[in-house]
Design an enzyme around this catalytic site. Structure first.
Site, short mmCIF file in Angstrom:
data_model
loop_
_atom_site.label_atom_id
_atom_site.label_comp_id
_atom_site.label_asym_id
_atom_site.label_seq_id
_atom_site.Cartn_x
_atom_site.Cartn_y
_atom_site.Cartn_z
N GLU A 1 1.00 -1.08 0.13
CA GLU A 1 -0.05 -0.12 0.05
C GLU A 1 1.01 1.32 0.05
O GLU A 1 1.62 1.43 0.95
CB GLU A 1 -0.91 -0.04 1.22
CG GLU A 1 -1.95 1.20 1.22
CD GLU A 1 -2.55 1.33 2.56
OE1 GLU A 1 -2.45 0.71 3.45
OE2 GLU A 1 -3.70 2.22 2.38
N ASP B 1 5.14 5.03 3.77
CA ASP B 1 4.62 6.44 3.76
C ASP B 1 5.88 7.18 4.17
O ASP B 1 6.61 6.29 5.14
CB ASP B 1 3.31 6.42 4.76
CG ASP B 1 2.68 7.85 4.25
OD1 ASP B 1 1.64 7.73 3.75
OD2 ASP B 1 3.22 8.98 4.42
N ASP C 1 -1.85 11.92 -3.15
CA ASP C 1 -1.78 13.51 -3.09
C ASP C 1 -2.19 14.10 -4.66
O ASP C 1 -1.47 13.48 -5.41
CB ASP C 1 -0.80 14.01 -2.63
CG ASP C 1 -0.59 13.87 -0.97
OD1 ASP C 1 -1.62 13.92 -0.41
OD2 ASP C 1 0.47 13.67 -0.49
#
Ligand SMILES: C[S@@+](CC[C@H](N)C(=O)[O-])C[C@H]1O[C@@H](n2cnc3c(N)ncnc32)[C@H](O)[C@@H]1O
Length: 221
Positions: free
Chosen positions: A49, A74, A123
């Site tokens: 992910e 992330d 984003d």
């Protein structure tokens, strides 16, 4: 930075299941040429992910498929702290989080590593006119090709019309094969529970505001 956020930024290094690859300068872990087998068993399948935030997708899929390995990536340590804490509370042993720039992932992941990539709500980077920073730009698709299996699939959800059309426009030149794309996922006939039955933090927020979720699924051959 608020007190809670700053605590999480520091404490994330004490969390189990969060890896800090070498390029980040902390706790170097070499994930190439292969992962240490005590971390995970890639032959059982690895699902990524990207831009996982608080890792809702990674956590939910890991509960559904305990035989597979799930890795959320992330840059934001405070979000990864939340994700890793939930993984610990749920007792999930098939979940890892990597604090890294997605731009650098081909330096960490071996070839033919992942069978699927989820990109929930990347984003939209509206000020970035070339689109280079978007996680579905040609530059990023090339990076994914480095560690995605040849038959591997990429799934992306977005609220953003610009990012949706930008991604579809890029697929042909990136040599990708579109499987399906819909502008309003929850009004479509897609009923796969992994796609419609799991909602990330951003998905919940957008749906509360009545914003439709766009969905794309493609192969990077
Ligand atoms: C809009 S948020 C979505 C978070 C989550 N996927 C969700 O749907 O709730 C986008 C996330 O992507 C991460 N991100 C964006 N570009 C990145 C990059 N190049 N490397 C690592 N993380 C990135 C951000 O830190 C942020 O957590």
């Amino acid at each position: 930075m608020g007190r809670k956020k700053s605590y999480r930024y520091k404490d994330v290094r004490n969390r189990e299941r969060v890896l800090f690859p070498a390029l980040c300068g902390v706790d170097p872990i070499c994930l190439k040429p292969s992962w240490p087998v005590d971390l995970l068993k890639p032959e059982q399948g690895v699902v990524l992910e990207l831009g996982c935030g608080k890792g809702e997708y990674t956590l939910a899929l890991a509960e559904r498929y305990p035989e597979k390995n799930f890795i959320g990536v992330d840059l934001k340590s405070d979000r990864l702290w939340v994700a890793a804490t939930k993984a610990m509370e749920k007792g999930l042993e098939n979940v890892w989080f990597v604090r890294a720039r997605i731009d650098h992932l081909s330096a960490y992941f071996p070839k033919n590593f992942a069978e699927a990539i989820w990109i929930p709500f990347p984003d939209p980077a509206p000020g970035n006119h070339s689109g280079r920073k978007r996680l579905t730009s040609p530059r990023f698709l090339e990076i994914y090709r480095d560690f995605l299996k040849p038959c591997g699939i990429v799934r992306c959800k977005t609220d953003h019309e610009g990012l949706y059309s930008f991604t579809l426009d890029n697929l042909f030149s990136a040599g990708a094969r579109l499987r399906r794309a819909v502008e309003d996922l929850h009004a479509s006939d897609i009923d796969d529970p992994d796609i419609v039955g799991i909602e990330s933090h951003f998905e919940k927020e957008f749906r509360k505001k009545g914003i439709s979720v766009k969905f794309m699924e493609f192969y990077l051959e």
